[in-house]
Enzyme design. Structure first.
Site, short mmCIF file in Angstrom:
data_model
loop_
_atom_site.label_atom_id
_atom_site.label_comp_id
_atom_site.label_asym_id
_atom_site.label_seq_id
_atom_site.Cartn_x
_atom_site.Cartn_y
_atom_site.Cartn_z
N LYS A 56 0.84 -1.20 0.00
CA LYS A 56 0.00 0.00 0.00
C LYS A 56 0.87 1.25 0.00
CE LYS A 56 -0.35 -0.29 5.05
NZ LYS A 56 -1.08 -0.95 6.14
N ARG A 73 -10.57 -0.03 14.63
CA ARG A 73 -10.43 0.72 13.39
C ARG A 73 -11.49 0.26 12.41
NH1 ARG A 73 -4.78 0.87 10.02
NH2 ARG A 73 -5.26 -1.33 9.69
N HIS A 90 -6.23 -7.23 12.99
CA HIS A 90 -5.00 -6.42 12.95
C HIS A 90 -4.66 -6.00 14.38
CE1 HIS A 90 -1.93 -4.17 10.97
NE2 HIS A 90 -2.41 -2.99 11.26
N ARG A 124 1.25 -10.91 7.21
CA ARG A 124 1.15 -9.73 6.33
C ARG A 124 2.31 -8.80 6.66
NH1 ARG A 124 -4.06 -9.72 8.81
NH2 ARG A 124 -3.41 -7.81 9.88
N TYR A 129 15.93 30.78 4.43
CA TYR A 129 14.82 31.58 4.99
C TYR A 129 15.06 31.87 6.47
CZ TYR A 129 12.05 30.52 0.82
OH TYR A 129 11.59 30.41 -0.46
N CYS A 142 14.26 24.23 2.75
CA CYS A 142 13.24 24.87 1.91
C CYS A 142 12.33 23.80 1.30
CB CYS A 142 13.89 25.69 0.81
SG CYS A 142 15.18 26.81 1.39
N ASP A 189 12.07 22.83 -1.82
CA ASP A 189 12.69 22.01 -2.86
C ASP A 189 14.22 21.95 -2.78
OD1 ASP A 189 10.00 22.27 -4.17
OD2 ASP A 189 10.75 24.32 -4.36
C1 LIG Z 1 -0.37 -1.84 6.83
C2 LIG Z 1 -0.91 -3.12 7.27
C3 LIG Z 1 -0.08 -4.23 7.48
C4 LIG Z 1 1.42 -4.17 7.37
O1 LIG Z 1 1.96 -3.62 8.56
P1 LIG Z 1 3.53 -3.55 8.80
O2 LIG Z 1 3.67 -3.06 10.19
O3 LIG Z 1 4.07 -2.59 7.80
O4 LIG Z 1 4.04 -4.91 8.60
C5 LIG Z 1 -0.68 -5.44 7.79
N1 LIG Z 1 -2.01 -5.54 7.94
C6 LIG Z 1 -2.84 -4.49 7.79
C7 LIG Z 1 -4.30 -4.65 7.96
C8 LIG Z 1 -2.32 -3.24 7.46
O5 LIG Z 1 -3.14 -2.20 7.33
#
Ligand SMILES: *Cc1c(COP(=O)(O)O)cnc(C)c1O
Length: 483
Positions: A142, A240, A269, A325, A369, A416, A418
């Site tokens: 993502k 969440r 999660h 994951r 700046y 700055c 850029d």
């Molecule tokens: C982003 C995400 C992950 C990955 O998390 P990491 O800490 O980067 O390994 C796994 N599961 C869900 C639902 C997430 O949103």
């Protein structure tokens, strides 16, 4: 049947075909603004002239792609458009656009990110060795692969054994399919009902946690003669998204009548897998295990059971279930200082620039700046074309070093948008190692050189944020090169 405590109230009283949540929200918003269509047209009719006419026109933001559109081909075309811009006089010689489009991005701008595919592959192998041969691996790509480039990272991870790809949005999923990546793709949240045709057309799975979405999804799949594969998201305490863990069975029984629905996985999660205190983590794990057991007891096959993010993958083997994951660990960063002793990861991203200006600034003159930095004399101020719009947070001003030729130099003056500056003190530089900075010299903003390192997590620490946010920002505007 009671309302589910997952934010969706009253679905049990509704029949399939009820209005979608977004329709309801839209109606409520219209009512709130007192802009019901009848009232609106009545008030427009009551006015006259240009004012009413203007009101009837779509707003600029509703015009979508029209705004900033190139002139249509045939009506002179883009070439004509460029031709008509007064610039450098009139000539009948033309550049070969195809040839000049080959000028590499890092030669258009002397600041870039390098992503090391070998590091990604190595991290995939390290994670596989860590978890053993059993569980599948979902590579989470993502936010453009945490700034590393989703398509390249997904390809590399898939080729190194990732079984699944995880994304946050429908468009992120589509981008993977358009790059001809055929791995199973899971969107880690529930998309809007309106996006359902895209899911089915591009064959990407949603996470599901409202009955309304599930039924709409199933109906759409049915109409196309398809099934509707999905993963059930369970809320075990992070609060969440997800169906509450103790309502998993009820929820599935509610939507279960729909023949097209195909439960491919069940997941949760963790909110605290990265922290030293394990109490909340243990409670989430207990709730999840219980929910999965309840599903099975009710005769519902939960499909792939998964829960572990990088931190849990590294710290808690009991969370591996059927799949882990991994996001941050794939890119080579530790989700927590606690994982450091447990696994050896290779950071995949380095940030580079070239010096664009070298300036001997007299004693007491200021730089950047606000002129907050004053020259102590005998310094050369070097400029590099990278700034806070590239992810080099302004709050780091005066607090970080860059590496040139294996020597650290202090960034000075405000960063700055850029560009930013660093100081080569000719007195101390000469005593350590001779260095005459030149325009074009390569500067390491993040990375290693001659045994010295500017680490991504150090920048995160200095900024009071997490590594995730730092790499995501570096990935937004800087050109990327893959090695
Ligand atoms: C982003 C995400 C992950 C990955 O998390 P990491 O800490 O980067 O390994 C796994 N599961 C869900 C639902 C997430 O949103």
């Amino acid at each position: 049947m009671e309302d589910l405590p997952n934010g969706f109230t009253g679905f049990s009283q509704r029949k399939p075909g009820f209005e979608s949540a977004s329709e309801a929200i839209r109606k409520a918003a219209i009512e709130q603004r007192n802009l019901r269509p009848d009232a609106e047209s009545a008030s427009r009719a009551a006015r006259s002239g240009w004012q009413a006419e203007l009101e009837g026109l779509p707003r600029l933001d509703q015009l979508g792609g029209l705004w900033g559109m190139r002139p249509k081909k045939g009506a002179g075309g883009f070439e004509q458009f460029i031709n008509d811009i007064e610039f450098g006089g009139v000539s009948d010689k033309r550049f070969d656009i195809e040839a000049i489009s080959g000028i590499p991005e890092k030669d258009r701008r002397w600041a870039w990110v390098e992503v090391d595919r070998a590091a990604l592959r190595s991290n995939m192998m390290t994670i596989r060795n860590h978890i053993g041969p059993g569980p599948k691996i979902m590579a989470v790509v993502k936010a453009d692969g945490y700034g590393h480039g989703a398509v390249e990272c997904a390809k590399t991870a898939h080729n190194s054994g990732a079984d699944y790809l995880g994304v946050a949005t429908v468009d992120e999923a589509i981008a993977l399919r358009e790059a001809l990546i055929n791995a199973p793709v899971l969107i880690l949240s529930e998309p809007p009902v309106e996006a359902i045709p895209l899911l089915l057309a591009y064959k990407v799975m949603p996470s599901v946690y409202t009955a309304e979405f599930a039924i709409r999804y199933a109906e759409a799949a049915d109409m196309m003669g398809q099934r509707a594969p999905f993963h059930l998201a369970l809320n075990t305490g992070m609060n969440r998204i997800g169906v509450r863990y103790d309502e998993a069975v009820t929820f599935m029984q509610h939507i279960g009548f729909h023949r097209a629905l195909d439960l491919k996985g069940t997941f949760t999660h963790f909110a605290t897998a990265d922290s030293a205190d394990t109490l909340d983590f243990e409670m989430q794990l207990r709730r999840f295990t219980e929910a999965v057991a309840n599903l099975k007891a009710a005769g519902i096959d939960p499909g792939l059971v998964h829960a572990a993010n990088s931190a849990a993958t590294i710290r808690y083997p009991e969370t591996h279930f059927d799949m882990v994951r991994v996001g941050i660990a794939l890119y080579g960063y530790h989700p927590s200082p606690l994982t450091r002793p447990l696994i050896d990861l290779k950071p995949a991203m380095t940030v580079h620039a070239r010096v664009t200006n070298v300036n001997a600034v007299p004693m007491s003159e200021g730089v950047s700046y606000g002129l907050h930095y004053r020259s102590p004399g005998s310094v050369k101020i070097c400029t590099i074309p990278i700034g806070y719009a590239d992810g080099l947070w302004r709050g780091l001003s005066g607090r970080i070093d860059f590496l040139v030729g294996g020597v650290p130099f202090r960034q000075v003056g405000s960063i700055c948008m850029d560009q930013c500056m660093f100081e080569v003190n000719m007195r101390t530089a000469a005593s350590r190692k001779f260095l005459t900075p030149q325009v074009g010299d390569e500067v390491i903003v993040v990375g290693e050189q001659d045994g010295l390192a500017i680490a991504m997590d150090e920048l995160a620490e200095l900024m009071g944020t997490i590594t995730y946010e730092v790499t995501v920002r570096f990935g937004e505007r800087l050109p990327r090169i893959y090695r």
